[in-house]
Enzyme design. Structure first.
Site, PDB file in Angstrom:
ATOM      1  N   ASP A  92      40.627 -27.989  48.584  1.00 27.80           N
ATOM      2  CA  ASP A  92      39.357 -28.675  48.805  1.00 27.80           C
ATOM      3  C   ASP A  92      38.248 -27.637  49.013  1.00 27.80           C
ATOM      4  O   ASP A  92      38.479 -26.591  49.635  1.00 27.80           O
ATOM      5  CB  ASP A  92      39.474 -29.571  50.041  1.00 27.80           C
ATOM      6  CG  ASP A  92      38.357 -30.584  50.080  1.00 27.80           C
ATOM      7  OD1 ASP A  92      38.631 -31.759  49.776  1.00 27.80           O
ATOM      8  OD2 ASP A  92      37.202 -30.202  50.397  1.00 27.80           O
ATOM      9  N   LYS A 145      23.505 -29.654  36.068  1.00 31.29           N
ATOM     10  CA  LYS A 145      22.450 -30.593  36.423  1.00 31.29           C
ATOM     11  C   LYS A 145      23.047 -31.774  37.168  1.00 31.29           C
ATOM     12  O   LYS A 145      24.242 -32.020  36.991  1.00 31.29           O
ATOM     13  CB  LYS A 145      21.707 -31.050  35.181  1.00 31.29           C
ATOM     14  CG  LYS A 145      22.506 -32.039  34.312  1.00 31.29           C
ATOM     15  CD  LYS A 145      21.645 -32.761  33.323  1.00 31.29           C
ATOM     16  CE  LYS A 145      21.799 -34.238  33.482  1.00 31.29           C
ATOM     17  NZ  LYS A 145      21.371 -35.071  32.404  1.00 31.29           N
ATOM     18  N   HIS A 175      21.427 -28.357  29.468  1.00 35.54           N
ATOM     19  CA  HIS A 175      22.149 -28.070  28.223  1.00 35.54           C
ATOM     20  C   HIS A 175      21.291 -28.265  26.979  1.00 35.54           C
ATOM     21  O   HIS A 175      21.611 -27.766  25.917  1.00 35.54           O
ATOM     22  CB  HIS A 175      23.447 -28.884  28.135  1.00 35.54           C
ATOM     23  CG  HIS A 175      23.241 -30.316  27.775  1.00 35.54           C
ATOM     24  ND1 HIS A 175      23.107 -31.308  28.697  1.00 35.54           N
ATOM     25  CD2 HIS A 175      23.124 -30.909  26.569  1.00 35.54           C
ATOM     26  CE1 HIS A 175      22.905 -32.450  28.077  1.00 35.54           C
ATOM     27  NE2 HIS A 175      22.926 -32.246  26.791  1.00 35.54           N
ATOM     28  N   LYS A 179      20.835 -26.066  22.780  1.00 34.56           N
ATOM     29  CA  LYS A 179      20.955 -26.646  21.442  1.00 34.56           C
ATOM     30  C   LYS A 179      20.245 -25.778  20.419  1.00 34.56           C
ATOM     31  O   LYS A 179      19.101 -25.361  20.636  1.00 34.56           O
ATOM     32  CB  LYS A 179      20.326 -28.055  21.419  1.00 34.56           C
ATOM     33  CG  LYS A 179      21.150 -29.119  22.111  1.00 34.56           C
ATOM     34  CD  LYS A 179      20.366 -30.425  22.087  1.00 34.56           C
ATOM     35  CE  LYS A 179      21.101 -31.518  22.817  1.00 34.56           C
ATOM     36  NZ  LYS A 179      22.115 -32.179  22.021  1.00 34.56           N
ATOM     37  N   GLU A 213      18.864 -43.625  22.689  1.00 33.07           N
ATOM     38  CA  GLU A 213      20.325 -43.756  22.624  1.00 33.07           C
ATOM     39  C   GLU A 213      20.644 -45.216  22.360  1.00 33.07           C
ATOM     40  O   GLU A 213      20.088 -46.096  23.026  1.00 33.07           O
ATOM     41  CB  GLU A 213      20.957 -43.300  23.945  1.00 33.07           C
ATOM     42  CG  GLU A 213      20.813 -41.804  24.179  1.00 33.07           C
ATOM     43  CD  GLU A 213      21.246 -41.342  25.566  1.00 33.07           C
ATOM     44  OE1 GLU A 213      21.682 -40.195  25.698  1.00 33.07           O
ATOM     45  OE2 GLU A 213      21.138 -42.144  26.520  1.00 33.07           O
ATOM     46  N   HIS A 237      15.391 -32.523  30.461  1.00 37.67           N
ATOM     47  CA  HIS A 237      15.519 -32.220  29.031  1.00 37.67           C
ATOM     48  C   HIS A 237      14.173 -32.317  28.293  1.00 37.67           C
ATOM     49  O   HIS A 237      13.769 -31.405  27.584  1.00 37.67           O
ATOM     50  CB  HIS A 237      16.499 -33.175  28.345  1.00 37.67           C
ATOM     51  CG  HIS A 237      17.863 -33.175  28.942  1.00 37.67           C
ATOM     52  ND1 HIS A 237      18.403 -32.077  29.562  1.00 37.67           N
ATOM     53  CD2 HIS A 237      18.818 -34.145  29.003  1.00 37.67           C
ATOM     54  CE1 HIS A 237      19.628 -32.376  29.972  1.00 37.67           C
ATOM     55  NE2 HIS A 237      19.894 -33.625  29.659  1.00 37.67           N
ATOM     56  N   LYS A 323      18.168 -46.196  26.928  1.00 36.23           N
ATOM     57  CA  LYS A 323      19.520 -46.586  26.506  1.00 36.23           C
ATOM     58  C   LYS A 323      19.463 -47.956  25.863  1.00 36.23           C
ATOM     59  O   LYS A 323      18.563 -48.742  26.136  1.00 36.23           O
ATOM     60  CB  LYS A 323      20.449 -46.594  27.720  1.00 36.23           C
ATOM     61  CG  LYS A 323      20.605 -45.202  28.317  1.00 36.23           C
ATOM     62  CD  LYS A 323      21.842 -45.067  29.150  1.00 36.23           C
ATOM     63  CE  LYS A 323      22.074 -43.630  29.574  1.00 36.23           C
ATOM     64  NZ  LYS A 323      22.578 -42.777  28.504  1.00 36.23           N
TER      65      LYS A 323
HETATM   66  P1  NDP Z   1      33.839 -35.553  38.087  1.00 37.74           P
HETATM   67  O1  NDP Z   1      33.733 -36.438  39.288  1.00 37.74           O
HETATM   68  O2  NDP Z   1      34.535 -36.085  36.892  1.00 37.74           O
HETATM   69  O3  NDP Z   1      34.598 -34.211  38.497  1.00 37.74           O
HETATM   70  C1  NDP Z   1      34.361 -33.580  39.719  1.00 37.74           C
HETATM   71  C2  NDP Z   1      35.249 -32.361  39.834  1.00 37.74           C
HETATM   72  O4  NDP Z   1      34.998 -31.759  41.104  1.00 37.74           O
HETATM   73  C3  NDP Z   1      36.737 -32.645  39.786  1.00 37.74           C
HETATM   74  O5  NDP Z   1      37.407 -31.560  39.221  1.00 37.74           O
HETATM   75  C4  NDP Z   1      37.083 -32.770  41.258  1.00 37.74           C
HETATM   76  O6  NDP Z   1      38.419 -32.429  41.532  1.00 37.74           O
HETATM   77  C5  NDP Z   1      36.225 -31.690  41.841  1.00 37.74           C
HETATM   78  N1  NDP Z   1      35.950 -31.968  43.247  1.00 37.74           N
HETATM   79  C6  NDP Z   1      35.115 -32.902  43.751  1.00 37.74           C
HETATM   80  N2  NDP Z   1      35.085 -32.809  45.088  1.00 37.74           N
HETATM   81  C7  NDP Z   1      35.925 -31.794  45.432  1.00 37.74           C
HETATM   82  C8  NDP Z   1      36.297 -31.211  46.659  1.00 37.74           C
HETATM   83  N3  NDP Z   1      35.792 -31.623  47.835  1.00 37.74           N
HETATM   84  N4  NDP Z   1      37.166 -30.193  46.634  1.00 37.74           N
HETATM   85  C9  NDP Z   1      37.704 -29.760  45.469  1.00 37.74           C
HETATM   86  N5  NDP Z   1      37.364 -30.271  44.271  1.00 37.74           N
HETATM   87  C10 NDP Z   1      36.483 -31.271  44.264  1.00 37.74           C
HETATM   88  O7  NDP Z   1      32.362 -35.076  37.771  1.00 37.74           O
HETATM   89  P2  NDP Z   1      31.750 -34.688  36.340  1.00 37.74           P
HETATM   90  O8  NDP Z   1      32.693 -33.761  35.668  1.00 37.74           O
HETATM   91  O9  NDP Z   1      31.346 -35.916  35.644  1.00 37.74           O
HETATM   92  O10 NDP Z   1      30.401 -33.953  36.751  1.00 37.74           O
HETATM   93  C11 NDP Z   1      30.402 -32.632  37.249  1.00 37.74           C
HETATM   94  C12 NDP Z   1      28.984 -32.093  37.223  1.00 37.74           C
HETATM   95  O11 NDP Z   1      28.527 -32.062  35.884  1.00 37.74           O
HETATM   96  C13 NDP Z   1      27.972 -32.937  37.998  1.00 37.74           C
HETATM   97  O12 NDP Z   1      27.013 -32.083  38.546  1.00 37.74           O
HETATM   98  C14 NDP Z   1      27.327 -33.775  36.906  1.00 37.74           C
HETATM   99  O13 NDP Z   1      26.028 -34.183  37.256  1.00 37.74           O
HETATM  100  C15 NDP Z   1      27.301 -32.777  35.767  1.00 37.74           C
HETATM  101  N6  NDP Z   1      27.231 -33.412  34.459  1.00 37.74           N
HETATM  102  C16 NDP Z   1      28.222 -34.266  34.047  1.00 37.74           C
HETATM  103  C17 NDP Z   1      28.153 -34.852  32.796  1.00 37.74           C
HETATM  104  C18 NDP Z   1      29.247 -35.740  32.296  1.00 37.74           C
HETATM  105  O14 NDP Z   1      29.121 -36.245  31.165  1.00 37.74           O
HETATM  106  N7  NDP Z   1      30.310 -35.966  33.036  1.00 37.74           N
HETATM  107  C19 NDP Z   1      26.988 -34.607  31.900  1.00 37.74           C
HETATM  108  C20 NDP Z   1      26.041 -33.646  32.412  1.00 37.74           C
HETATM  109  C21 NDP Z   1      26.173 -33.090  33.650  1.00 37.74           C
HETATM  110  P3  NDP Z   1      39.516 -33.562  41.708  1.00 37.74           P
HETATM  111  O15 NDP Z   1      39.530 -34.327  40.418  1.00 37.74           O
HETATM  112  O16 NDP Z   1      40.716 -32.751  41.907  1.00 37.74           O
HETATM  113  O17 NDP Z   1      39.062 -34.396  42.870  1.00 37.74           O
END
Ligand code: NDP
Length: 475
Positions: A92, A145, A175, A179, A213, A237, A323
């Protein structure tokens, strides 16, 4: 003059990847790491950090699946090389022991890049913990972001990150800047001598930027409820696109010079007033799971932006994004003023003047619209486009380019502290003070009142998707 290729810091000797079991990792980051590996641009350890209770084998399966979903027949050699470089630290982010385990995994590494692909609420915690564990020295940090959700939170986050990392080691991702077609805006503007004399208030009537979109929230409803269209894509963006189109020529292509000019544009934005903004919400949004029954979150917004500068005084910039619109496309239309006198009576003066159309996606293209006489007697004419279209099959994705640049220490495609805060400052008041959302039908171009933002008689240019087709006027 230095360019993006030869301005570099020490090469990163590891990529540390927080949020490695998340959605963004799967959709974008693993495919980008694979792409970099395939191009021979990544040959360092990649250390994933998350709390899923996974071991290295499970983590490799996730990475393999991510790559195979983005490229069904990947280069097996490159994929195996990437999988062989993966390491995994489970823990964590709230536990000091996680960072101690990471420190162990980084023994012998001097310049890691820490990529924070994690919920924004954890950015500050992870950065502080990196500092406390002695993992910030000589390293860089990439921050996903959104960078804050208003001016105050962006300032607070900047202060937390700056307490641990110097500005040149902080890579704030937008991102869009990665591009190819967006980078091309900079090139088109400053590599063509014919544009500069007309690129100003004397010749340009207005600039429109549309990011449409045709899809909805695709499972991200809960996230979107806390964000909305203005924060999600416009303030970041589309404002970046504005800055590339509106900036003064930088003294060089160094990151410092470019960031200086983009920040100047952002600082020149006149703060939005509620009357500059139309917010819409597609019918049916409130019925989606995770959305409040009385939600006032906008799935569409259109705004009129003013840049208070010598070059742009009096030129309105119209931005809109939404959207469930009729199609998916991002496009810029720079509308030129009409001829000073109306020599040919048949001309549709005002509503159909020359324009430059810059399509960012899909199928990037540049089109210059000019009026030509139609055959026959008399001086009737029509507007036709000179079209430049350039498709490239093996283009780097935005994430490939951005991760590669951060590893090399090139910050030109990342936003600075100053730019981020100035962009928030321009929208800050309207985040709290605005009209309620207006409903619109899915598949339409949004609330009709968005037309009222425009100076008549020109309307919004709606992108048209047929190959080679130009922009059409809103009904
Ligand atoms: P997710 O919720 O899918 O993933 C979060 C990640 O962080 C997981 O790997 C999770 O691990 C880990 N995590 C969260 N809390 C903890 C903690 N306390 N300790 C350890 N690990 C932790 O988020 P996204 O991937 O969707 O988004 C991530 C970032 O990217 C955000 O800032 C979002 O705004 C940005 N973003 C996302 C987009 C998207 O399309 N998803 C597009 C553009 C930006 P575990 O699964 O093990 O809990």
């Amino acid at each position: 003059m230095p360019d993006r290729e030869n301005e570099a810091g020490p090469l990163a000797d590891a990529v540390v990847f927080f949020g490695a079991t998340g959605d963004l990792a799967h959709k974008q980051i693993f495919p980008a790491l694979y792409g970099l590996t395939k191009r021979g641009m990544l040959d360092v350890p990649v250390v994933g950090v998350a709390r899923s209770g996974w071991d290295l084998e499970r983590f490799r399966l996730y990475a393999r699946d991510a790559v195979e979903q983005s490229e069904p027949a990947p280069d097996q050699g490159a994929l195996d090389r990437l999988l062989g470089r993966l390491r995994y630290v489970d823990g964590d982010y709230g536990d000091t022991s996680t960072f101690l385990a990471l420190k162990d995994a980084l023994t012998g590494v001097h310049h890691p890049v820490h990529y924070l692909a994690i919920p924004p609420s954890l950015f500050g915690l992870v950065v502080t913990s990196l500092g406390a564990a002695g993992l910030a020295d000589g390293s860089r940090v990439i921050i996903e972001k959104p960078f804050g959700r208003d001016l105050a939170s962006a300032r607070h986050l900047n202060a937390s990150v700056r307490a641990v990392f110097p500005e040149e080691s902080i890579f704030r991702i937008d991102h869009f800047l990665g591009k190819e077609a967006v980078e091309n805006l900079l090139y088109v503007r400053f590599a063509n001598s014919f544009l500069e004399p007309i690129w100003n208030r004397n010749q340009i009537a207005n600039v429109q930027i549309t990011m449409a979109e045709d899809f909805g929230l695709q499972g991200r409803e809960k996230f979107y409820e806390g964000v909305g269209c203005l924060r999600d894509v416009v303030e970041n963006h589309l404002f970046q696109v504005v800055s590339l189109l509106a900036m003064e020529p930088p003294s060089s292509l160094s990151s410092t010079a470019l960031r200086h000019e983009t920040a100047r544009v952002m600082r020149s934005l006149v703060p939005l007033q509620p009357s500059d903004l139309v917010r819409g919400q597609f019918a049916g949004y409130r019925d989606l799971p995770g959305v409040a029954g009385d939600s006032d979150v906008e799935t569409y917004c259109a705004l009129r932006l003013t840049i208070d500068s010598w070059r742009w005084a009096g030129v309105p910039w119209y931005l809109r994004a939404g959207k469930r619109l009729p199609l998916t496309a991002t496009e810029i239309v720079v509308q030129f003023k009409g001829p000073p006198t109306r020599l040919f009576q048949s001309e549709n003066v005002g509503g159909d003047t020359n324009y430059l159309r810059l399509r960012i996606a899909p199928h990037p293209a540049i089109a210059l619209a000019a009026r030509v006489k139609t055959h026959g007697q008399g001086f009737a004419g029509e507007q036709r486009e000179l079209l430049l279209q350039d498709t490239q099959s093996d283009e780097q994705t935005a994430y490939e380019r951005l991760i590669g640049d951060a590893m090399a220490g090139r910050s030109m495609l990342f936003t600075s502290e100053e730019t981020v805060e100035a962009a928030w400052a321009a929208v800050d008041a309207t985040l709290r003070n605005h009209e309620r959302v207006e409903p619109y039908e899915p598949g339409s171009w949004g609330p009709v009142s968005a037309n009222d933002l425009l100076d008549p008689p020109s309307g919004w240019h709606n992108p048209v998707l047929a190959a080679g087709a130009g922009a059409g006027h809103a009904a």
